[in-house]
Design a protein around this motif. Structure first.
Motif, PDB file in Angstrom:
ATOM      1  N   TYR A   1      -6.654  -0.963  -3.483  1.00  0.00           N
ATOM      2  CA  TYR A   1      -6.276  -0.472  -2.159  1.00  0.00           C
ATOM      3  C   TYR A   1      -4.806  -0.052  -2.104  1.00  0.00           C
ATOM      4  CZ  TYR A   1     -10.722  -2.369  -0.699  1.00  0.00           C
ATOM      5  OH  TYR A   1     -12.051  -2.621  -0.569  1.00  0.00           O
ATOM      6  N   GLN A   2      -4.116  -0.184  -3.243  1.00  0.00           N
ATOM      7  CA  GLN A   2      -2.676   0.085  -3.206  1.00  0.00           C
ATOM      8  C   GLN A   2      -2.377   1.566  -3.017  1.00  0.00           C
ATOM      9  OE1 GLN A   2      -0.178  -2.090  -5.935  1.00  0.00           O
ATOM     10  NE2 GLN A   2       1.118  -0.329  -6.242  1.00  0.00           N
ATOM     11  N   GLY A   3      -3.155   2.415  -3.684  1.00  0.00           N
ATOM     12  CA  GLY A   3      -2.871   3.843  -3.593  1.00  0.00           C
ATOM     13  C   GLY A   3      -3.956   4.579  -2.834  1.00  0.00           C
ATOM     14  N   PRO A   4      -3.771   5.879  -2.639  1.00  0.00           N
ATOM     15  CA  PRO A   4      -4.815   6.682  -2.002  1.00  0.00           C
ATOM     16  C   PRO A   4      -6.088   6.650  -2.842  1.00  0.00           C
ATOM     17  CG  PRO A   4      -2.768   7.914  -2.251  1.00  0.00           C
ATOM     18  CD  PRO A   4      -2.600   6.662  -3.010  1.00  0.00           C
ATOM     19  N   ARG A   5      -7.222   6.726  -2.166  1.00  0.00           N
ATOM     20  CA  ARG A   5      -8.474   6.499  -2.869  1.00  0.00           C
ATOM     21  C   ARG A   5      -8.943   7.668  -3.726  1.00  0.00           C
ATOM     22  NH1 ARG A   5     -12.738   4.751   1.324  1.00  0.00           N
ATOM     23  NH2 ARG A   5     -11.343   6.105   2.470  1.00  0.00           N
TER      24      ARG A   5
ATOM     25  N   ARG B   1      -3.468  15.040   1.494  1.00  0.00           N
ATOM     26  CA  ARG B   1      -3.894  15.014   2.896  1.00  0.00           C
ATOM     27  C   ARG B   1      -3.239  13.870   3.664  1.00  0.00           C
ATOM     28  NH1 ARG B   1      -8.635  18.068   4.111  1.00  0.00           N
ATOM     29  NH2 ARG B   1      -8.577  16.969   6.075  1.00  0.00           N
ATOM     30  N   GLU B   2      -3.013  12.769   2.954  1.00  0.00           N
ATOM     31  CA  GLU B   2      -2.392  11.611   3.590  1.00  0.00           C
ATOM     32  C   GLU B   2      -1.008  11.919   4.132  1.00  0.00           C
ATOM     33  OE1 GLU B   2      -4.001   7.485   1.648  1.00  0.00           O
ATOM     34  OE2 GLU B   2      -2.112   8.291   0.945  1.00  0.00           O
ATOM     35  N   THR B   3      -0.290  12.812   3.437  1.00  0.00           N
ATOM     36  CA  THR B   3       1.100  13.048   3.809  1.00  0.00           C
ATOM     37  C   THR B   3       1.247  14.071   4.925  1.00  0.00           C
ATOM     38  OG1 THR B   3       1.338  14.795   2.184  1.00  0.00           O
ATOM     39  CG2 THR B   3       1.882  12.569   1.478  1.00  0.00           C
ATOM     40  N   GLU B   4       0.238  14.915   5.116  1.00  0.00           N
ATOM     41  CA  GLU B   4       0.406  16.039   6.050  1.00  0.00           C
ATOM     42  C   GLU B   4       0.361  15.554   7.494  1.00  0.00           C
ATOM     43  OE1 GLU B   4      -2.837  18.371   4.690  1.00  0.00           O
ATOM     44  OE2 GLU B   4      -1.623  19.443   3.214  1.00  0.00           O
ATOM     45  N   MET B   5       1.432  15.855   8.214  1.00  0.00           N
ATOM     46  CA  MET B   5       1.483  15.411   9.609  1.00  0.00           C
ATOM     47  C   MET B   5       1.998  16.528  10.504  1.00  0.00           C
ATOM     48  SD  MET B   5       2.849  11.570   9.335  1.00  0.00           S
ATOM     49  CE  MET B   5       2.191  10.505   8.059  1.00  0.00           C
ATOM     50  N   VAL B   6       1.666  16.413  11.770  1.00  0.00           N
ATOM     51  CA  VAL B   6       2.154  17.359  12.760  1.00  0.00           C
ATOM     52  C   VAL B   6       3.175  16.626  13.621  1.00  0.00           C
ATOM     53  CG1 VAL B   6       1.510  18.891  14.641  1.00  0.00           C
ATOM     54  CG2 VAL B   6      -0.071  18.513  12.752  1.00  0.00           C
ATOM     55  N   THR B   7       4.335  17.247  13.812  1.00  0.00           N
ATOM     56  CA  THR B   7       5.395  16.587  14.580  1.00  0.00           C
ATOM     57  C   THR B   7       5.299  16.946  16.057  1.00  0.00           C
ATOM     58  OG1 THR B   7       6.888  18.419  14.199  1.00  0.00           O
ATOM     59  CG2 THR B   7       6.942  16.634  12.600  1.00  0.00           C
ATOM     60  N   GLY B   8       6.095  16.266  16.861  1.00  0.00           N
ATOM     61  CA  GLY B   8       6.049  16.430  18.313  1.00  0.00           C
ATOM     62  C   GLY B   8       6.524  17.780  18.809  1.00  0.00           C
ATOM     63  N   ASP B   9       7.145  18.588  17.920  1.00  0.00           N
ATOM     64  CA  ASP B   9       7.465  19.962  18.316  1.00  0.00           C
ATOM     65  C   ASP B   9       6.532  20.940  17.600  1.00  0.00           C
ATOM     66  OD1 ASP B   9       8.533  19.401  15.888  1.00  0.00           O
ATOM     67  OD2 ASP B   9      10.573  20.032  16.342  1.00  0.00           O
TER      68      ASP B   9
ATOM     69  N   GLN C   1       0.863  -1.179   0.000  1.00  0.00           N
ATOM     70  CA  GLN C   1       0.000   0.000   0.000  1.00  0.00           C
ATOM     71  C   GLN C   1       0.896   1.223   0.000  1.00  0.00           C
ATOM     72  OE1 GLN C   1      -2.772  -0.323   3.268  1.00  0.00           O
ATOM     73  NE2 GLN C   1      -4.063  -1.748   2.134  1.00  0.00           N
ATOM     74  N   GLU C   2       0.541   2.186  -0.831  1.00  0.00           N
ATOM     75  CA  GLU C   2       1.340   3.403  -0.947  1.00  0.00           C
ATOM     76  C   GLU C   2       0.584   4.563  -0.327  1.00  0.00           C
ATOM     77  OE1 GLU C   2       3.420   2.256  -5.202  1.00  0.00           O
ATOM     78  OE2 GLU C   2       1.486   3.239  -5.157  1.00  0.00           O
ATOM     79  N   PHE C   3       1.306   5.369   0.408  1.00  0.00           N
ATOM     80  CA  PHE C   3       0.678   6.511   1.067  1.00  0.00           C
ATOM     81  C   PHE C   3       1.368   7.786   0.612  1.00  0.00           C
ATOM     82  CE2 PHE C   3      -0.003   2.775   3.530  1.00  0.00           C
ATOM     83  CZ  PHE C   3      -1.320   2.886   3.949  1.00  0.00           C
ATOM     84  N   GLY C   4       0.589   8.677   0.045  1.00  0.00           N
ATOM     85  CA  GLY C   4       1.132   9.957  -0.403  1.00  0.00           C
ATOM     86  C   GLY C   4       1.567   9.964  -1.848  1.00  0.00           C
ATOM     87  N   PHE C   5       1.536   8.834  -2.498  1.00  0.00           N
ATOM     88  CA  PHE C   5       1.864   8.783  -3.921  1.00  0.00           C
ATOM     89  C   PHE C   5       1.244   7.520  -4.513  1.00  0.00           C
ATOM     90  CE2 PHE C   5       5.112   5.423  -4.115  1.00  0.00           C
ATOM     91  CZ  PHE C   5       5.335   5.241  -2.765  1.00  0.00           C
ATOM     92  N   THR C   6       1.201   7.457  -5.819  1.00  0.00           N
ATOM     93  CA  THR C   6       0.613   6.289  -6.474  1.00  0.00           C
ATOM     94  C   THR C   6       1.518   5.833  -7.608  1.00  0.00           C
ATOM     95  OG1 THR C   6      -1.322   7.709  -6.410  1.00  0.00           O
ATOM     96  CG2 THR C   6      -1.657   5.444  -7.094  1.00  0.00           C
ATOM     97  N   THR C   7       1.791   4.560  -7.638  1.00  0.00           N
ATOM     98  CA  THR C   7       2.439   3.994  -8.803  1.00  0.00           C
ATOM     99  C   THR C   7       1.342   3.746  -9.835  1.00  0.00           C
ATOM    100  OG1 THR C   7       3.929   2.875  -7.304  1.00  0.00           O
ATOM    101  CG2 THR C   7       3.956   2.152  -9.589  1.00  0.00           C
ATOM    102  N   PRO C   8       1.496   4.330 -11.021  1.00  0.00           N
ATOM    103  CA  PRO C   8       0.419   4.160 -11.989  1.00  0.00           C
ATOM    104  C   PRO C   8       0.283   2.702 -12.420  1.00  0.00           C
ATOM    105  CG  PRO C   8       2.179   5.585 -12.846  1.00  0.00           C
ATOM    106  CD  PRO C   8       2.596   5.124 -11.490  1.00  0.00           C
TER     107      PRO C   8
END
Lengths: 351, 333
Positions: free
Chosen positions: A119-123, A131-139, A106-113
């Motif tokens: 279910y391999q790529g984002p829907r 949106r899948e890639t955006e994260m908030v870090t501990g600082d 399963q790939e998150f944040g990108f898709t192999t064509p």
């Protein structure tokens, strides 16, 4: 008839034909064919059609990377290895093929064509991908993380019967765990130094959850792909890198100046010390030479002091005299000679 | 057989088949059945899989899923305790534990999902509003972050590269939401298995500020690096001057020491030799004086000598004592 919906993408090809429909169709067709035919003829034809249908739905093949899970009237019957197999026809047995040996990802944040697994790529296309890639870090900084999860179906029975959407659930688990792990780290760890650690921890946590959820999936690897700061911030991350390089450069330049001077000075120091040592040897050797010569002379002198003195005195004067341009030899009794002398200075005789 | 008999046979056959089909049904491994009679549930739900029999025509089967089901919340914006707008996306897993209750209260999954939307949505809002953002971001309370060896100095100074401290952490907040919601969904015959935060992110409106903060933090680090570089370079230049002076002065000291030792040694050698007896002293004085003449008396020296001198005393006569002059030295007078 109740049937299983959404058993993953690998349900057997097509539903078995509905018996009622077939019968009704068959009846209509027969009535056309035999408007006044005998019942026995009709029954023979019906049996023939049923036999053909039965034969057509009584076999199936399992590919070499899969197993088939067979259900009889909905109840789990057995697991079947790859090859050609037979089952009860007309929908009594249902064989679902599950690719247990295939390495899935399963790939998150990108898709192999060209992926065949939905279910391999984002829907939902680009927006969801981002949106899948955006994260908030501990600082409390933001980072964009892309990653891949490699997994296999380890238990086809659990995979089919325990959880309705195992693959989709795996996507949720993966996103949730990755955010949990990233949320416990600083932006520097996420972007540069902590990648290995994140992969390991995410893998451990995902494995624990997939065991807990009994999805019949075993997770083999979690691999981080591109990790970037958000676009508007990237420039300033580069500035830090540049400043780091600049710092190294400044220090190296200062070191260069240091290295240009100090080893030379060390060498010069050694040179001077060696020269001084040479002076020492020279002084001592000369002194010893002088003394040896003196001692030798003295030994002879003590044998005949008067004569030796005289000889040395006369020899010395003999050496000295010829070099002197003006020599005046005066008799003790002669007076008044001084005014005659054309002395250059008033200082005296020696000049 | 008459034609009517044939038709009757066909009708009976058809009816028989229809009767048989409507009185049997299959239950799959993944479902359970509620039997309803004119829409009203009768008997216990059928939970085992296989081929089953029912009363034809009047009884209907209603399949209800037995598996673990998923609930995927849609991302919604909400404020945290520290007034930050964030977008939160949850997922939950649930299963139908009391199919009869579920069937009576909700009838189908769509209404179940919408109840879960309502309940989990509001519990999430409550929990998020009670906690600061960091509490739902971080998990492990006492984790010490790794630090880049190169960054450490700069960041320690700026109090960066450290994690924001937390009281509870993500798992406890999840637990709170779970506990509150699990209670509320039980009446629907649903068991909530667990809930997890899927995505948490800054709201679009907050992002520019967050980015500005990140940029200013990075700039500080960059400045710090430059200043460290310059500082270190200055230190190295100082070292250069210090080491140079040290080396050169050490060289001077050692050179002088060696020369001193040499001179002392030479002096000692001379003194021991020249001072060995009174004769030696006299002889040294004499020979050294003689030696010095050679360098003192040069070409342009005017020398006035008396005939009384040892060298010229014979100019006046052969006999040194004929003139009654004693042998006397008067050198360079």
């Amino acid at each position: 008839m109740p049937s299983q919906n959404g058993n993953g993408p690998w349900s057997s090809g097509g539903k078995p034909p509905d018996i009622q429909d077939l019968l009704r169709q068959g009846q209509g067709w027969l009535n056309q064919m035999l408007p006044s035919g005998g019942a026995s003829g009709f029954i023979v034809v019906a049996v023939l059609i049923l036999a053909a249908l039965g034969a057509w739905t009584a076999y199936y093949t399992v590919p070499s990377d899969s197993v088939a899970v067979v259900q009889r009237f909905g109840k789990y019957l057995k697991e079947v290895p790859p090859g050609l197999h037979f089952k009860l026809p007309l929908g009594a047995d249902l064989a679902t093929i599950v690719p247990v040996k295939r390495q899935l990802k399963q790939e998150f944040g990108f898709t192999t064509p060209g992926a065949t697994d939905p279910y391999q790529g984002p829907r939902d296309g680009r927006r969801d991908t981002k949106r899948e890639t955006e994260m908030v870090t501990g600082d409390l900084n933001a980072a964009l993380v892309e990653w891949v999860v490699q997994y296999r179906i380890s238990d086809p029975v659990k995979f089919l019967f325990e959880v309705r959407e195992p693959s989709e659930t795996l996507r949720y688990v993966s996103e949730s765990v990755m955010r949990e792990v990233v949320g416990d780290r600083t932006v520097d760890e996420v972007i540069t130094i902590g990648r290995q650690e994140i992969e390991t921890e995410a893998l451990t946590k995902m494995q624990a959850l997939s065991t807990k959820y009994a999805m019949g999936i075993s997770i083999d690897q979690v691999q981080l792909k591109n990790i970037n700061p958000p676009k508007p911030v990237q420039e300033s991350f580069n500035e830090v890198n540049q400043a780091q390089q600049e710092k190294e450069k400044l220090i190296n330049e200062a070191r260069r100046d240091y290295n240009k001077v100090i080893p030379l000075a060390e060498g010069e120091k050694d040179q001077r010390i060696r020269e001084a040592d040479g002076y020492r040897l020279k002084r001592i050797n000369e002194a010893e030479g002088d003394v040896a010569r003196f001692s030798a002379l003295l030994a002879e002198y003590t044998k005949a002091p008067e004569v030796t003195r005289r000889r040395i005195y006369i020899e010395t004067l003999q050496d000295v005299m010829p070099g002197i341009r003006s020599k005046i030899i005066v008799d003790e009794q002669t007076h008044g000679i001084l005014p005659l002398l054309n002395l250059d200075t008033q200082q005296g005789i020696l000049k | 057989m008459s034609k009517s008999l044939q038709i009757a046979l066909l009708v009976v056959l058809g009816l028989g088949t229809y009767l048989a089909i409507s009185s049997i049904y299959t239950v799959s491994e993944v479902e359970q059945m509620i039997i309803t009679q004119f829409g009203k549930p009768v008997g216990e739900p059928v939970t085992t899989a296989g081929l089953k029999v029912k009363v034809p025509f009047i009884q209907e089967v209603n399949p209800i899923d037995k598996r673990v089901l998923e609930w995927d919340g849609s991302p919604s914006d909400m404020p945290t305790k520290d007034k930050l707008y964030i977008s939160v996306d949850l997922f939950a897993r649930w299963r139908i534990t009391d199919p009869l209750q579920y069937f009576l209260r909700l009838r189908d999954e769509r209404s179940a999902q919408s109840r879960l939307d309502d309940i989990l949505g509001s519990e999430t809002r409550n929990a998020v509003a009670k906690h600061e953002l960091i509490e739902i971001i971080r998990t492990t309370k006492d984790r010490v972050p790794l630090r880049d060896a190169l960054l450490t100095d700069a960041e320690k100074e700026l109090d960066m590269g450290s994690l924001v401290p937390i009281q509870k952490g993500r798992q406890l907040v999840e637990q709170e939401i779970f506990a509150a919601a699990a209670e509320k969904v039980r009446v629907f015959g649903i068991e909530l298995l667990d809930i997890r935060f899927k995505r948490i992110n800054y709201n679009e409106s907050v992002r520019p500020k967050i980015y500005d903060r990140m940029i200013s933090e990075r700039r500080q680090i960059a400045e710090r690096f430059l200043s460290e570089g310059n500082g270190e370079a200055a230190r190295i230049r100082g070292n250069r001057v210090r080491d140079l002076n040290k080396i050169q002065s050490e060289a001077y000291r050692q050179v002088e020491e060696i020369r001193g030792v040499a001179d002392a040694k030479a002096t000692e050698i001379y003194a021991t030799a020249y001072n060995q007896s009174p004769e030696a002293v006299a002889f040294y004085e004499f020979t050294r004086t003689m030696q010095s003449y050679k360098s003192i008396i040069a070409e342009n020296t005017t020398l006035v000598l008396s005939t009384d001198s040892d060298l010229f005393k014979f100019l006046k006569g052969m006999s040194p004592d004929g003139n009654g002059v004693p042998a006397q030295r008067s050198s360079g007078n």
